[in-house]
Design an enzyme around this catalytic site. Structure first.
Site, PDB file in Angstrom:
ATOM      1  N   GLY A  40      -6.935   9.410  -9.249  1.00 12.19           N
ATOM      2  CA  GLY A  40      -7.557   8.231  -8.651  1.00 12.19           C
ATOM      3  C   GLY A  40      -6.622   7.030  -8.635  1.00 12.19           C
ATOM      4  O   GLY A  40      -5.834   6.841  -9.557  1.00 12.19           O
ATOM      5  N   GLY A  43      -3.536   5.975  -3.882  1.00 13.88           N
ATOM      6  CA  GLY A  43      -3.377   5.731  -2.446  1.00 13.88           C
ATOM      7  C   GLY A  43      -3.626   6.946  -1.576  1.00 13.88           C
ATOM      8  O   GLY A  43      -3.071   7.058  -0.480  1.00 13.88           O
ATOM      9  N   THR A  45      -6.287   7.815   0.128  1.00  9.99           N
ATOM     10  CA  THR A  45      -6.974   7.503   1.384  1.00  9.99           C
ATOM     11  C   THR A  45      -6.013   6.922   2.414  1.00  9.99           C
ATOM     12  O   THR A  45      -6.031   7.324   3.584  1.00  9.99           O
ATOM     13  CB  THR A  45      -8.134   6.525   1.136  1.00  9.99           C
ATOM     14  OG1 THR A  45      -9.075   7.138   0.250  1.00  9.99           O
ATOM     15  CG2 THR A  45      -8.830   6.161   2.437  1.00  9.99           C
ATOM     16  N   ASP A  68     -14.868  11.938  -1.047  1.00 13.77           N
ATOM     17  CA  ASP A  68     -14.870  11.036  -2.205  1.00 13.77           C
ATOM     18  C   ASP A  68     -16.073  10.099  -2.094  1.00 13.77           C
ATOM     19  O   ASP A  68     -16.220   9.408  -1.088  1.00 13.77           O
ATOM     20  CB  ASP A  68     -13.576  10.222  -2.214  1.00 13.77           C
ATOM     21  CG  ASP A  68     -13.410   9.395  -3.486  1.00 13.77           C
ATOM     22  OD1 ASP A  68     -14.417   9.180  -4.188  1.00 13.77           O
ATOM     23  OD2 ASP A  68     -12.281   8.961  -3.758  1.00 13.77           O
ATOM     24  N   GLU A 245       4.624   7.545 -12.481  1.00 16.55           N
ATOM     25  CA  GLU A 245       4.243   7.238 -13.857  1.00 16.55           C
ATOM     26  C   GLU A 245       3.914   8.537 -14.572  1.00 16.55           C
ATOM     27  O   GLU A 245       3.576   9.537 -13.931  1.00 16.55           O
ATOM     28  CB  GLU A 245       3.033   6.303 -13.896  1.00 16.55           C
ATOM     29  CG  GLU A 245       3.318   4.903 -13.373  1.00 16.55           C
ATOM     30  CD  GLU A 245       2.091   4.003 -13.438  1.00 16.55           C
ATOM     31  OE1 GLU A 245       1.029   4.479 -13.900  1.00 16.55           O
ATOM     32  OE2 GLU A 245       2.194   2.838 -13.028  1.00 16.55           O
ATOM     33  N   CYS A 283      14.275 -10.142  -9.492  1.00 16.27           N
ATOM     34  CA  CYS A 283      12.949 -10.209 -10.123  1.00 16.27           C
ATOM     35  C   CYS A 283      12.980  -9.280 -11.326  1.00 16.27           C
ATOM     36  O   CYS A 283      13.083  -8.062 -11.163  1.00 16.27           O
ATOM     37  CB  CYS A 283      11.873  -9.794  -9.114  1.00 16.27           C
ATOM     38  SG  CYS A 283      10.272  -9.398  -9.848  1.00 16.27           S
ATOM     39  N   CYS A 286      10.242  -6.623 -11.324  1.00 17.30           N
ATOM     40  CA  CYS A 286      10.487  -5.591 -10.309  1.00 17.30           C
ATOM     41  C   CYS A 286      11.577  -4.628 -10.767  1.00 17.30           C
ATOM     42  O   CYS A 286      11.457  -3.409 -10.598  1.00 17.30           O
ATOM     43  CB  CYS A 286      10.893  -6.224  -8.980  1.00 17.30           C
ATOM     44  SG  CYS A 286       9.664  -7.367  -8.317  1.00 17.30           S
ATOM     45  N   PRO A 313       6.788   2.855  -0.210  1.00 16.01           N
ATOM     46  CA  PRO A 313       6.922   1.612  -0.979  1.00 16.01           C
ATOM     47  C   PRO A 313       5.589   0.968  -1.341  1.00 16.01           C
ATOM     48  O   PRO A 313       4.574   1.184  -0.673  1.00 16.01           O
ATOM     49  CB  PRO A 313       7.693   0.707  -0.007  1.00 16.01           C
ATOM     50  CG  PRO A 313       7.204   1.149   1.344  1.00 16.01           C
ATOM     51  CD  PRO A 313       7.024   2.644   1.237  1.00 16.01           C
ATOM     52  N   LEU A 315       3.493  -2.141  -1.028  1.00 16.65           N
ATOM     53  CA  LEU A 315       3.505  -3.194  -0.012  1.00 16.65           C
ATOM     54  C   LEU A 315       2.896  -4.492  -0.543  1.00 16.65           C
ATOM     55  O   LEU A 315       2.052  -4.462  -1.446  1.00 16.65           O
ATOM     56  CB  LEU A 315       2.735  -2.725   1.225  1.00 16.65           C
ATOM     57  CG  LEU A 315       3.280  -1.467   1.909  1.00 16.65           C
ATOM     58  CD1 LEU A 315       2.392  -1.080   3.085  1.00 16.65           C
ATOM     59  CD2 LEU A 315       4.716  -1.674   2.371  1.00 16.65           C
TER      60      LEU A 315
END
Length: 342
Positions: A40, A43, A45, A68, A245, A283, A286, A313, A315
């Site tokens: 979950g 991304g 969808t 879902d 991750e 950054c 980042c 990426p 966004l």
């Protein structure tokens, strides 16, 4: 003098990584069922809607189905969808629908049975009957959707699936229905006095145990046909979506192992929400995030060298509305080029 053992491998070429896009899926015209799934919040969808958009450019008719309960495809396209295939605004051949298989057969309330001992005993037998094949309500919901979809003759169907557990039940529904039907046939005489009442309460009308079994048997040929197609890599594939991750990588590996057990083809992974620091705008956050993600990306590339790994990426804005989905969908076919210093 004998040559060193390593010499014969010295000029062996490195294995070329597979193209990091979904072009192989778009170009495979034999595909009829494409599942997009993963943990979950990664991304799924956005990726499934983007895939459906790209397919609509090369196929006659495309249907995207959300299984879902969150029903995010309505949010992605900024258009309300229902249980009936509805044309997506801005497209002539792209349709969308949303179902919630988990609703299936609702639990029967105690009030219906009151204090009548016979009815109370009947309820216990019904509960025993339904518990004899867990998941049958959800599986029958999937079966009905498949029956309807098969009759509509879409050239390809994209499934925006719920998180992993629901997805595996969706892929296993043919087995669950067949097992459930067999169990029902064994106990139908035992529950026959109560089957008619149960069917009335579930909105199925007057029906005895034989009629219910007959109704279920009518769907079996379709279910078996779909089951065969699911296991055919020419007709079905699964696209795993994840983020770079640990937990997401772990879930992806578990999903790929389960898909292998189900004989479902999978050779594409989308790694979403990647941070690419801009050298001209330093950054620290980042750069730290990029370092962590790079570690897990390297692990994925080692672990899944026979997969197409697309890297998308993170966004600065939501991908919502037809125009934004259109723009994002191009990243599935053209590898993203991060900013570089001059």
């Amino acid at each position: 003098m004998a040559a060193p053992v390593d010499d014969e491998f010295e000029d062996a070429p490195d294995v070329e990584p597979l193209e990091p896009t979904l072009s192989n899926v778009i170009d495979q015209r034999s595909l009829r069922w494409i599942f997009v799934g993963g943990k979950g919040g990664v991304g799924k969808t956005t990726c499934s809607c983007s895939l459906a958009v790209q397919l609509s450019l090369v196929r006659d008719s495309v249907l995207i189905i959300s299984t879902d309960p969150a029903h995010n495809i309505s949010d992605a396209f900024d258009q309300k969808f229902s249980k009936v295939p509805t044309k997506v605004r801005g497209y002539d051949n792209l349709f969308a629908m949303e179902i919630d298989p988990s609703l299936g057969v609702a639990e029967l309330p105690d009030e219906i049975f009151e204090e009548d001992n016979m009815l109370s005993m009947g309820k216990k037998m019904m509960q025993e009957a339904m518990s004899a094949f867990p998941g049958i309500d959800e599986a029958m919901s999937y079966a009905e959707v498949m029956r309807l979809v098969k009759g509509m003759n879409f050239s390809v169907v994209v499934f925006d699936t719920a998180p992993t557990g629901h997805t595996l039940r969706l892929l296993n529904f043919p087995t669950i229905v067949e097992r459930g039907l067999g169990r029902l046939m064994q106990i139908k005489n035992q529950i026959s006095p109560f089957i008619s009442q149960m069917c009335n309460m579930l909105g199925l009308g007057d029906m005895n145990a034989d009629q219910l079994a007959s109704k279920l048997e009518e769907t079996l040929p379709v279910i078996r046909s779909v089951s065969e197609q699911f296991k055919d890599p020419e007709q079905t594939t699964f696209i795993c979506v994840c983020i770079a991750e640990f937990l997401s990588l772990y879930e992806t590996e578990r999903l790929i192992q389960e898909l292998a057990k189900c004989s479902i083809d999978t050779h594409n992974i989308i790694v979403n929400q990647l941070v690419f620091p801009d050298p001209e705008k330093p950054c620290r956050m980042c750069e730290a995030r990029h370092k962590i993600q790079s570690k897990y990306l390297d692990q994925m590339e080692d672990l899944y060298e026979d997969f197409h790994i697309a890297k998308l990426p993170l966004l600065p804005h939501e991908v919502r509305g037809v125009e934004n989905v259109n723009t994002f969908s191009k990243l599935l076919l053209e590898p993203y080029k991060p900013p570089s210093g001059k």
